[in-house]
Structures are given as structure tokens and as C-alpha cells.
Design an enzyme around this catalytic site. Sequence first.
Site, short mmCIF file in Angstrom:
data_model
loop_
_atom_site.label_atom_id
_atom_site.label_comp_id
_atom_site.label_asym_id
_atom_site.label_seq_id
_atom_site.Cartn_x
_atom_site.Cartn_y
_atom_site.Cartn_z
N GLU A 29 31.25 28.68 -46.79
CA GLU A 29 31.20 28.80 -48.16
C GLU A 29 30.04 27.90 -48.75
O GLU A 29 30.03 26.60 -48.39
CB GLU A 29 32.64 28.22 -48.60
N ARG B 16 39.30 22.96 -34.54
CA ARG B 16 38.15 22.32 -35.44
C ARG B 16 37.69 21.16 -34.71
O ARG B 16 38.39 20.38 -33.93
CB ARG B 16 38.83 21.71 -36.77
N LYS C 179 34.42 19.13 -46.40
CA LYS C 179 33.58 18.95 -47.45
C LYS C 179 33.88 18.35 -48.65
O LYS C 179 33.03 17.48 -49.33
CB LYS C 179 32.98 20.36 -47.81
P1 ATP Z 1 35.74 22.06 -44.82
O1 ATP Z 1 37.01 21.94 -44.55
O2 ATP Z 1 34.57 20.99 -44.02
O3 ATP Z 1 35.18 22.31 -46.17
P2 ATP Z 1 35.36 24.72 -44.44
O4 ATP Z 1 36.02 25.31 -43.10
O5 ATP Z 1 35.81 24.90 -45.64
O6 ATP Z 1 35.22 23.21 -44.17
P3 ATP Z 1 33.47 26.74 -44.41
O7 ATP Z 1 32.11 26.70 -45.26
O8 ATP Z 1 34.54 27.61 -45.20
O9 ATP Z 1 34.05 25.25 -44.46
O10 ATP Z 1 33.21 27.02 -42.79
C1 ATP Z 1 32.40 27.81 -42.27
C2 ATP Z 1 32.64 28.15 -40.84
O11 ATP Z 1 32.59 26.96 -40.07
C3 ATP Z 1 34.10 28.43 -40.82
O12 ATP Z 1 34.18 29.53 -39.66
C4 ATP Z 1 34.63 27.28 -40.48
O13 ATP Z 1 36.01 27.48 -39.54
C5 ATP Z 1 33.86 26.50 -39.52
N1 ATP Z 1 34.01 25.18 -39.47
C6 ATP Z 1 34.41 24.38 -40.54
N2 ATP Z 1 34.57 23.05 -40.53
C7 ATP Z 1 34.50 22.88 -38.75
C8 ATP Z 1 34.84 22.02 -37.88
N3 ATP Z 1 35.24 20.92 -38.36
N4 ATP Z 1 34.92 22.38 -36.55
C9 ATP Z 1 34.66 23.73 -36.16
N5 ATP Z 1 34.44 24.74 -37.17
C10 ATP Z 1 34.29 24.30 -38.48
MG MG Z 2 36.55 27.53 -45.96
#
Ligand code: ATP
Ligand code: MG
Length: 596
Positions: free
Chosen positions: A75, A299, A309
Amino acid sequence: MGIRHIAPLAAPHVNDVLCFLPMQPLKAHIAAYICTTFLKLMSEERSLNFLEEIIESDIAEGIHNGRVHTRFPPEPNGYLHIGHAASICLNFGLAKKYNGQCNLRFDDTNPATEETEYVENIKNDIQWLGFTWDNELYASDYFEQLYDFAVTLIQKGLAYVDDSTAEEIAAMKGSTVAPGINSPYRDRSIEENLQMFADMRAGKYKDGEKTLRAKIDMAHPNLLLRDPLMYRIKHEHHHRTGDAWCIYPMYDFAHGQSDSIEQITHSICTLEFIHHRPLYNWFIEQLGIFPSKQYEFARRNLTYTVMSKRKLLQLVNEGHVSGWDDPRMPTISGMRRRGYPAEAIRNFSEMAGIAKRENIVDISMLEFCVREVLNKKANRVMAVLDPVKLVITNYPEGQEELFTTDNNPEDETAGNRTLPFSREVWIEREDFMENAPKKFFRLAPGNMVRLKSAYIVKCEGCVKDDAGNITEVHCTYLPESKSGNDTSGLTVKGTIHWVSVPHARTATVRLYERLFHVENPSAEEGDFKEYINPASMQVLDSVFVEPALASAVAGESYQFMRKGYFSADKDSTTDKLIFNRTVTLKDAWAKEQKKN
Ligand code: ATP
Ligand code: MG
């Protein structure tokens, strides 16, 4: 907490031994040993991780003709962090391993928080990590198609427009022990729903006035299937579609359908989406579209940092760090600026593996990977961080010599460089002691040391100012002890680094420590920011470096002999040199902890 520690591991694959791991991180030297073993094993055959097993079984069964197509779906609401790197390495890695494809899809269905700046940085970070996407796509490109999917579901009597407020919907949801209640708008006619949904799109209603919900089962044991929201009204500007839309699809209605549109075979996401999987499947089945399948892994969490984020944004906005790319941040851009090589991040992802259960990986494992790569590629140079002048009293005034020295003993191709020497050199203040204990093998009156790549010198004493501070150390040198042509017959126990005073360049050096002083700031009581390490950055303004460093370009890594790995900062110029400490040579921090 339910979070387990994963220390660096010694097994063909991490997942094979997860359950035997201790709750506490391993001692640094054991961890280093284990990591080394792991690196060796990594180059050999390792067992498959659970996703590889699934994929290989799918290929064997000829599902989708053995085609593998993954995607990385960020995102664009912030910068990528080391957790994303795990997902990137996994998705792109699987596609590569199985001759498949990996899409980069921006999951941009939430107009309020998304920006083009983030899109550009995400692309840059992925490329820097060493990956190339097959297609660059945007969920927002599917808005029209998603709208049509929603209309299809309404036509099938599987979706309805609800006038209930968010609070009313929440109140009717029920709980894990009680069923929910049907909304009074649940049985609207298909025609009415179609008209109202069209009116929602046309902007007839205000934010929150209506929603589109899937008509599933308000008594479903999985609460996510109790008539989940598909669309909400948001009169908000979108970074790509502008003002074309005022209704936006929810994650659950956008993600699986986007996967399906792109014919993604294996849609890999993190564990918190496991309960969304039945809904993911429900939409795909009801629409009868390409059957993408979702798989979940844990994660990536890392000790001494935060990874969401939202939290990283707070650190930036509240000025706790200088920006998203502050070298203390766990972001890809922060790590790059700090001097972490992309290869080290990829090795770390492989070494930490993928797990099915929540865990937290010791940050020393990442640092180990950084040292491994830098040891091979960083040139050795001399920099004096806390200088005191050493005067070689028997070296002729005005005389200069040029020594030739290897750039990197670990790399024959790294070549050599010249090193100017003169009567006065800077040395580290800590390399001299006036009243030294017996085992002090550096400079103390009567002691001899070798000045690296130059001569053996014998310490004669020091000069102090009125306040008793040491201002100069005095030595004599042995002309016959010249490095490479030493006929002195002497062996000395200590070798110290130095920089010739008239040739030295002044530099600023930033020493970084962990950003938080507790292992898992998010799990502590109160606000995570209360646990920020107040001493996470120390700036040294009058460091002396050898003249070869004058041409250091941003991102170039060096080993400052005996001091650690350093990288030229992006703000560094020939006139104002700035170096960031990437990582110390050894895990001094872990040793420190042991003492306490
Ligand atoms: P955050 O909680 O840090 O904002 P998010 O999951 O909302 O992370 P996205 O941009 O939606 O962030 O994530 C893009 C991809 O990266 C998704 O498939 C998500 O599952 C993966 N991802 C995000 N954070 C992690 C993590 N800590 N470990 C492994 N994969 C991750
Ligand atoms: Mg997300």
C-alpha cells in the site's frame, strides 16, 4: 505476548527447528557460529519451506499448468521496511525459482493516506534490493472492473446497500459467542440495490451514509463473514484516479479480485489475514472468476525496532528521526543510507526463513549478515575518531613518505592505494595510556607498536596542557622496521591505525546505536516512543581520515580499521565528508549487555 524469539539458526531450514529454540536470543558468539554454519548450508541444498512444498505439489498436480505467478502488493502509504523485504524476497524469489512471474501491485484503494511519492520510493527500494517485477499494476486500475463485480453480486442477490451507520453495523455484528442481527436493509430488492449503488457512485450521498455489504450469514462463526463491507463512500481525492470515484472498495473486496484479475496463482500474505481467507474464497467462488489462492506466513519482526508503517510515520512526523531514510530506521531506504548492502538483506531474509507462527528475530542476525558481505567488499582505510597527535621525534621534519597498501586483504581484485606518512600522525586517544596495566599492548611509555603499514615506534612519553590533558604523545621510530622491508628482527604485539597530520581530511562521523532500548517496544506498556534510546546517535565532528577518502561517494562502504564499517552519507561532499557507522566490527553491544 505469544511472540517467540528466533535466534540465528543452524539447520538446513529454519522451520525445521523453530520449536526447539530458546525464548532468549543466543549469545553473540554462539549466534555468529551458528550463522556461519547456516551460510554454508545455504549454499548447499536446503530443505523446502512450506510454501515451496505447496508450490511443488501444485506443479506436480499440473494446477494452472504448473504456472507460478506471485505478486508483491504494497500500500503506497509509507516507505518499505525490512518486514516488506521478507515479503519481497519471498514473492520474487519463488517466481524466480519456479520460472514464474511476480507482479508489483500497488494496493491503492485507500485514498486518504496514499501518495505518489511513496509509489516512487517503493519502486526504487525494490530495484535496489535486486528485483525486477514483470508487471507494474495498480488496484485502482481495476476500480471499474471491481464495480462491475459488485453489480454482479447485487444481481445474484448476494450484496445489498445498507443505510445503517458504522456504529449500528458494529452493534449488530454479534460476538464470538452470540450471532449477529440482520440489518433492516438486508432484504432490499435487487432493483433498489442496483439503483442505490449507482447513486452511491454518482455522489448522491455523503460519507458514511450508505455502504455496500455482502449478503452472507449474520450468524457465521467467522465474524468476517457476517455481511462484510464491500464499499464505503469517501469523497476524497485519489493520487491516481483523482475525483473520478467517491466510493472505494474495502481491502477484502479489492485484494482477492485483483489477484484473480491478474491470474495470480499463489497470493502470499501475512498471518493476520488467515481469517480473511474464507472471505477471499467466497468472493472468488460467487463471481466464478480465476481461482487465486491465499497462503499466509508470519510477519517478520525484529528486536529493538518497530515495524509498522503507522508507527514509523510517527517517528518521522514527531521528529524522533530525520526522515524515513534516517539510518536508524528499519526501512529499506534507512538501511541503504546506513550502508547495509542489498545482498546482506537478501541473505538475512533467506537465513531467517519463513515461519507459520509469530516470532521475533534477533537483530544481531541481520548485523551478522551485513558484516559478512562488507568483510568481502569494503576497502580497509584508516580513520581516527578520537584523535590525539603523535610526534615521531627522530623523523626528519618536512620529510614525507608514501606507503603502498592493499585495499582489502579479503579481495585480491580490490587493488592497492598509497598512504602518506610524516613526522606527525593522528592516533586514537585510547591507544595511549600513561600508566598502563601490564597487558596493554598499545602505546605506553617504553612500549613499542607498529603503525599499520608503516614503522615500529617506541613510546617516549607525552606532553600535557595546564589542565593535565594529554596534547601530544611522543615516540621514536625504527627506520629499519619499514613495513614490507622489515630488517629490525623485532616483533611487537600491537598494531594501531593512524592518519598523517598534514595529509588528513576532516570528517563528520555519525555513530548509531539501536533506536530503542528494549527488545520489543510494541509489546511494552504505554507508548512505544517512551522506549526510544536517547543515545541512538552520536555525532563526531573532528574525525581525521586518510586523504583517499576525500573522493568517497555516497553509499560507498569502508572498513575503518579497528573501528567498524562505515558508509559515506548521501549528504557527504568532498568539502564536507560525512560517514555513517553501518555496524561495528564485532557485536560489542551484546558483550556490553553481558557485563550488565
Ligand atoms: P504495516 O503494518 O507495516 O503498515 P502493511 O502490511 O500494512 O504493513 P503493506 O504495504 O500492505 O503493509 O504490505 C505489503 C506486503 O508486505 C503485504 O503482502 C504484507 O503482508 C507484507 N508485509 C508487511 N509487513 C510485513 C512484515 N513485517 N513481514 C512480512 N511481510 C510483511
Ligand atoms: Mg496493509
